[in-house]
Design an enzyme around this catalytic site. Sequence first.
Site, PDB file in Angstrom:
ATOM      1  N   ASP A   1       0.827  -1.221   0.000  1.00 56.47           N
ATOM      2  CA  ASP A   1       0.000   0.000   0.000  1.00 56.47           C
ATOM      3  C   ASP A   1       0.858   1.267   0.000  1.00 56.47           C
ATOM      4  OD1 ASP A   1       0.612  -0.877   2.643  1.00 56.47           O
ATOM      5  OD2 ASP A   1      -0.987   0.326   3.518  1.00 56.47           O
TER       6      ASP A   1
ATOM      7  N   HIS B   1       7.600  -2.008  12.884  1.00 58.52           N
ATOM      8  CA  HIS B   1       6.357  -2.380  12.172  1.00 58.52           C
ATOM      9  C   HIS B   1       6.580  -3.820  11.725  1.00 58.52           C
ATOM     10  CE1 HIS B   1       2.776  -1.960   9.819  1.00 58.52           C
ATOM     11  NE2 HIS B   1       3.375  -1.913   8.648  1.00 58.52           N
TER      12      HIS B   1
HETATM   13 ZN   LIG Z   1       0.228   0.742   5.374  1.00 62.60          ZN
HETATM   14 ZN   LIG Z   2       2.636  -1.453   6.623  1.00 57.73          ZN
END
Ligand SMILES: [Zn+2]
Ligand SMILES: [Zn+2]
Length: 320
Positions: free
Chosen positions: A65, A141
């Site tokens: 994304d 993340h």
């Molecule tokens: Zn994202």
């Molecule tokens: Zn991500």
Amino acid sequence: MFEIVFLGTSASAPSIHRGLPAQIVLAGEHRFLVDCGEGTQRQILRSGVGFKRLNRILLTHSHLDHILGLGGLISTFASWEEMSEIEIWGGKPTLDRVQKLLYGVVLDYERLPIKIHLIELRPTKLMEAKDFTVSAFPVTHRGQGNFGFIFQEKSRRPFLTDKAETLNLPVGPERARLVKGETVTLKDGRIIQPDMVLGETIRGVKLVHIGDTSRTDNVTEFVQDADALVIEATFLNENVEEARAFGHITAREAATLALENGVKTLLLTHVSRRYRERDIIDEARQVFPNTYVVRDLDQFALRRDHPVEKKVALHSETDE
Ligand SMILES: [Zn+2]
Ligand SMILES: [Zn+2]
């Protein structure tokens, strides 16, 4: 002065009103595209910023994304735009994926009219311009090699013309040297110290951009005293466990980070279409009132000695 233009503000998949993550930071003649989700190139045109000088791309991490738009954008640059070189900065896993996307699919390497530099990010200063620096710092993340960015304007002391006139300081290179902090000896033998003609230090503005993150405790030193902090708010607090499981944070956690670290304006992005925008705003503002949930094509300006200012957006939806 910095300006930031949000091109895409959705998490994971687009909604009717929100495209996938991308934003442009404008700093003098320099421009930085931060992330490049699918559909970014059309949003660049809609924003009015255009493609010119958009030759530095900073990627927060490798998730699709945030990078899929590079395929179309680079293809357009290669075919239509007069851009000879482009820099793409990212962590190692991000660059590996970008490499596959660009050279495995998009571009015929032999005929490539544009030189692409894939540059691996380190948690350090990546650029120093006359008036500002750009630095990267590590963010947690899913996966490795995730980064946030600090755009820091340099502090400066204004040159006080009236004091210079009183001292009969000639117009010329001596003034430039004093501004640089050098002591100057005039032709008549007088010694002029910078303090005699420079005003109080004016702090430069600081813009911090954090993309997707699952933690806020390990970024506090980087967001300290930011004039504006851009950060994800993928979940609401009622789904905090889910946030953790997918490597994200909640609106309340983002707001708490801002509150506890002297941030002045909080710009929340990467929002999920499962929530109403109003609910994200309400949750964050209960902790940190000066919060915006940004929308596609929103623009903000950061100026010395001024509160962060929202400029007129090109759209006028009231809620989603
Ligand atoms: Zn994202
Ligand atoms: Zn991500």
